[in-house]
Design a protein around this motif. Sequence first.
Motif, PDB file in Angstrom:
ATOM      1  N   CYS B 242       0.855  -1.193   0.000  1.00 14.91           N
ATOM      2  CA  CYS B 242       0.000   0.000   0.000  1.00 14.91           C
ATOM      3  C   CYS B 242       0.887   1.238   0.000  1.00 14.91           C
ATOM      4  O   CYS B 242       1.826   1.333   0.781  1.00 14.91           O
ATOM      5  CB  CYS B 242      -0.909   0.014   1.226  1.00 14.91           C
ATOM      6  SG  CYS B 242      -2.432  -0.873   0.949  1.00 14.91           S
ATOM      7  N   CYS B 244      -0.466   4.692  -0.565  1.00  7.12           N
ATOM      8  CA  CYS B 244      -1.181   5.974  -0.572  1.00  7.12           C
ATOM      9  C   CYS B 244      -0.639   6.919   0.491  1.00  7.12           C
ATOM     10  O   CYS B 244      -0.263   6.495   1.569  1.00  7.12           O
ATOM     11  CB  CYS B 244      -2.665   5.738  -0.356  1.00  7.12           C
ATOM     12  SG  CYS B 244      -3.403   5.055  -1.832  1.00  7.12           S
ATOM     13  N   HIS B 289      -8.411  -2.333  -5.873  1.00  5.08           N
ATOM     14  CA  HIS B 289      -7.112  -1.753  -6.196  1.00  5.08           C
ATOM     15  C   HIS B 289      -6.036  -2.829  -6.271  1.00  5.08           C
ATOM     16  O   HIS B 289      -5.215  -2.844  -7.184  1.00  5.08           O
ATOM     17  CB  HIS B 289      -6.724  -0.688  -5.162  1.00  5.08           C
ATOM     18  CG  HIS B 289      -5.505   0.083  -5.564  1.00  5.08           C
ATOM     19  ND1 HIS B 289      -4.756   0.795  -4.691  1.00  5.08           N
ATOM     20  CD2 HIS B 289      -4.910   0.220  -6.767  1.00  5.08           C
ATOM     21  CE1 HIS B 289      -3.732   1.342  -5.348  1.00  5.08           C
ATOM     22  NE2 HIS B 289      -3.810   1.010  -6.599  1.00  5.08           N
TER      23      HIS B 289
HETATM   24  S1  SF4 Z   1      -5.903   2.639  -2.469  1.00 10.61           S
HETATM   25 FE1  SF4 Z   1      -4.677   0.801  -2.745  1.00 10.61          FE
HETATM   26  S2  SF4 Z   1      -2.590   1.386  -2.189  1.00 10.61           S
HETATM   27 FE2  SF4 Z   1      -3.969   2.937  -1.379  1.00 10.61          FE
HETATM   28  S3  SF4 Z   1      -4.338   2.310   0.698  1.00 10.61           S
HETATM   29 FE3  SF4 Z   1      -5.988   1.462  -0.589  1.00 10.61          FE
HETATM   30  S4  SF4 Z   1      -5.352  -0.585  -1.211  1.00 10.61           S
HETATM   31 FE4  SF4 Z   1      -3.565   0.496  -0.399  1.00 10.61          FE
END
Ligand code: SF4
Lengths: 335, 328
Positions: B242, B244, B289
Amino acid sequence: MGGTESIENKLKDAVKDLFLKKKVDIVIGFEKGSLPLTSRPCFIRSSDMAERLVWNASCTNNLAVYLPRFFQKVPRAKKSGTPPPVVGIVAKGCDARSVVGLIKEKQILKENVVIIGMSCQGVIDRRKIESFIDGSFIAGGRQEPGGILEITTGVGDKKKIKVSDVLAESCIECQYPHVENADVRIDGESITASDDGYKAIKAFEEKSPEERWQYFTDEISRCIRCYACRQACPNCYCKVCFAEQTLPRWIGPGDELSDVMIYHIGRIFHQAGRCVECNACVRACPVGIDLRLFTRKLCMDVKELFGYIPGLSIEELPPLLRFELNDNNDFITTG
Amino acid sequence: MLKKADINKFIAAVMNNGYKVFGPVKQEDGVSLSELKTTDDISFDYFNFILPPKRHFFPWSELLYKYKDKTIHEAPLPEDKTILLGIRPCDARSFSFLDNVFIDDKAVDPYYQNRRDNTIVISLACNQPLPSCFCTSVGGTPAGKEGTDILAYDTGDSLFFEECSERGSSFLKLYSKFFSTPDQADVQAVKDFIAKAEKQVLSVNIKNAAEKLKEKFYDSVWDKLSFRCLSCGVCTFFCPTCYCFGLYDERDRRIRVHDACMYKGFTLEASGHNPRPTQSERMRQRIMHKFLYTVENFGKIFCVGCGRCVTACPVNMDIRENIVEVIG
Ligand code: SF4
Ligand code: SF4
Ligand code: SF4
Ligand code: SF4
């Protein structure tokens, strides 16, 4: 005989009965988890689903955390005006006190909650089990009658451990294992109420301010600020938490220790006279910070200063919700 | 081959050459990936680190620039030469995924890239997968080489080192005096080791997950699936892939801080509207995602099967069950 298994059967029967008599729309309980020796929350919507229910020493969560969402407006619901459901909840002593707290704080409707009061024998602390099996992991396990856990370790050893040897600290210190306000009662053996006079807290108070501050600093500096402690706590139902408010922004979002500390000090003080010492925050914390020590201290203070214990009586209002002229104000220091 | 008894000498030599070494260090609450102060700190007695190692390249909270005297002062690029020692193959694999995101043809994150370029990853094959592990179902193996420079196998008294990148081989050449050539028995030991570990990993059937997920965006399964979730974000914080983050302006600086789609505030708009108002949409985002969008964008499932989300979730949301429940 008095084991958790027969309690489990009684629970299933009671829940089936509630559905058959149309006394509930949904029941929040526990089902078997996906990892060895775990249980997890489940939502029973019909009498045949009741077979999924389990009851044992791994039923750790405080299920009251799910209650407010049944009484809030769901953002996507098109129809308004649908009455809230009647929700049954499988409750240990601490969980039931959370339910009562939520009723008093007007987050849920008393008429719409059915408390299924369990005789509680305490729940296990997985970290304690792991230390019992010398750094291996729990590869398999089940609870046998008589409060014995049969564990298979990562290296294939079989071990028998007594539930009472790996109880969560919160259960060892639990003063109110008995569910006071049960609508349905599932009887069986239960743990005896502790009356240790807040030994751990008193010992902590004995330390010098520097030592206490150091302890707080050390613990809090491990926090990754995921807020799981807040999300797992039934008392933390605020729509916007002060920690994330942006107008105004009370604390910075980064890893500055002072910001992290303010989050914790804020959260801890918001629990004064409200925390039921269920340990949900500690269990949720992925880095294992003992947050209960701090909230428990505040609950001890509220008990000593205002004679109030959270979640026991539905009628008595908590100190943070009432004002009386003769309220204790010794803690206000002047000049 | 490196005798375990000699590892101290090897690490000391590496440290002498100006490397900061992060490796498995025994601490009160288990072994964690920490900076080695002395070579004695090291402990091979662990399954995996509690926290994912992504923080070494993509820190939780990172200064981007400061404002002072009406000018912007960019944060200096990180230059420390670093070794990451004892990374498990699943986590090493996550680095190659993060590379896709942060070192893209169109945009490069210089902070991330510098850290990556200055770091040698020495991973350690797994001899004991956990009940929560499922790397083999998402394209990894307990002895995978993706994302690492050197892969070590713990064969008991010794570590067997395998070069996995050019950087890895030129690095090892510098320290060749510490290593002996493996004999036939050593090679066999490694083979047995891989076969044994692979067998122990739980397998989950997620064949054609991406294809099937395409049909599921408006499915009611998300409501049912996600009801138990507390939106606490632990699964995303603990996920090695992850990536973000949010940008924040503080009084005199701009920082970026990890953020997560499991939070209510992640998509909250200034107007007060929230396109993902309940945990149902958030859970959908997380699964979509990882198992669909990244497959479309990078050709990869963004899950390495480390199982951290499975064990750390306070309500035991198990992504292995969740994905199967969604794709049926
Ligand atoms: S959008 Fe994807 S990368 Fe971002 S926190 Fe959620 S699962 Fe993780
Ligand atoms: S603060 Fe922790 S121990 Fe107290 S009620 Fe909340 S979750 Fe339970
Ligand atoms: S759960 Fe633990 S790590 Fe997360 S915010 Fe709370 S104290 Fe910090
Ligand atoms: S860790 Fe579990 S409860 Fe928390 S957001 Fe992830 S799935 Fe939901």
